[in-house]
Design a protein around this motif. Structure first.
Motif, PDB file in Angstrom:
ATOM      1  N   GLU A  74       0.826  -1.206   0.000  1.00 17.91           N
ATOM      2  CA  GLU A  74       0.000   0.000   0.000  1.00 17.91           C
ATOM      3  C   GLU A  74       0.862   1.258   0.000  1.00 17.91           C
ATOM      4  OE1 GLU A  74      -3.974  -1.599   2.351  1.00 17.91           O
ATOM      5  OE2 GLU A  74      -2.191  -1.028   3.507  1.00 17.91           O
ATOM      6  N   ARG A  75       1.964   1.247   0.742  1.00 23.61           N
ATOM      7  CA  ARG A  75       2.873   2.402   0.760  1.00 23.61           C
ATOM      8  C   ARG A  75       3.494   2.620  -0.620  1.00 23.61           C
ATOM      9  NH1 ARG A  75       4.148   0.379   5.882  1.00 23.61           N
ATOM     10  NH2 ARG A  75       5.934  -0.749   5.061  1.00 23.61           N
ATOM     11  N   GLU A  76       3.879   1.533  -1.284  1.00 24.26           N
ATOM     12  CA  GLU A  76       4.449   1.647  -2.634  1.00 24.26           C
ATOM     13  C   GLU A  76       3.420   2.209  -3.607  1.00 24.26           C
ATOM     14  OE1 GLU A  76       6.051  -2.106  -3.869  1.00 24.26           O
ATOM     15  OE2 GLU A  76       7.355  -2.247  -2.112  1.00 24.26           O
ATOM     16  N   GLU A  77       2.190   1.708  -3.530  1.00 21.99           N
ATOM     17  CA  GLU A  77       1.141   2.202  -4.415  1.00 21.99           C
ATOM     18  C   GLU A  77       0.856   3.679  -4.149  1.00 21.99           C
ATOM     19  OE1 GLU A  77      -3.376   1.205  -5.946  1.00 21.99           O
ATOM     20  OE2 GLU A  77      -2.671   0.319  -4.077  1.00 21.99           O
ATOM     21  N   LEU A  78       0.802   4.059  -2.891  1.00 17.79           N
ATOM     22  CA  LEU A  78       0.557   5.451  -2.526  1.00 17.79           C
ATOM     23  C   LEU A  78       1.661   6.350  -3.079  1.00 17.79           C
ATOM     24  CD1 LEU A  78      -1.155   7.517  -1.034  1.00 17.79           C
ATOM     25  CD2 LEU A  78       0.108   6.932   1.051  1.00 17.79           C
ATOM     26  N   ARG A 118       3.379  10.313  -7.151  1.00 21.61           N
ATOM     27  CA  ARG A 118       4.258  10.746  -8.251  1.00 21.61           C
ATOM     28  C   ARG A 118       3.455  11.014  -9.518  1.00 21.61           C
ATOM     29  NH1 ARG A 118       7.538   6.598  -6.146  1.00 21.61           N
ATOM     30  NH2 ARG A 118       6.758   5.161  -7.736  1.00 21.61           N
ATOM     31  N   GLU A 119       2.528  10.095  -9.822  1.00 25.35           N
ATOM     32  CA  GLU A 119       1.691  10.266 -11.007  1.00 25.35           C
ATOM     33  C   GLU A 119       0.840  11.528 -10.892  1.00 25.35           C
ATOM     34  OE1 GLU A 119      -1.790   7.920 -13.519  1.00 25.35           O
ATOM     35  OE2 GLU A 119      -0.855   6.942 -11.809  1.00 25.35           O
TER      36      GLU A 119
END
Length: 50
Positions: free
Chosen positions: A13-17, A22-23
């Motif tokens: 979840e942290r990586e996705e966030l 960034r996006e």
């Protein structure tokens, strides 16, 4: 959803966030560039410099 009694985000979840943030930043920069280009283009059209 974290298990009862567990707080915070999983590493996935942290990586996705981080990826989504960034996006989001890139998209906001793109919108800003397009707004400036539009304003510049409108300004040239109004002054007859095209």
């Amino acid at each position: 959803m974290p298990a009862p009694g567990r707080m915070g985000l999983t590493s996935d979840e942290r990586e996705e966030l981080a990826r989504l943030r960034r996006e989001n930043r890139r998209l906001r920069e793109d919108v800003d560039i397009l707004k400036r280009a539009t304003a510049s283009s409108i300004g040239r059209c109004n002054t007859g410099l095209l």
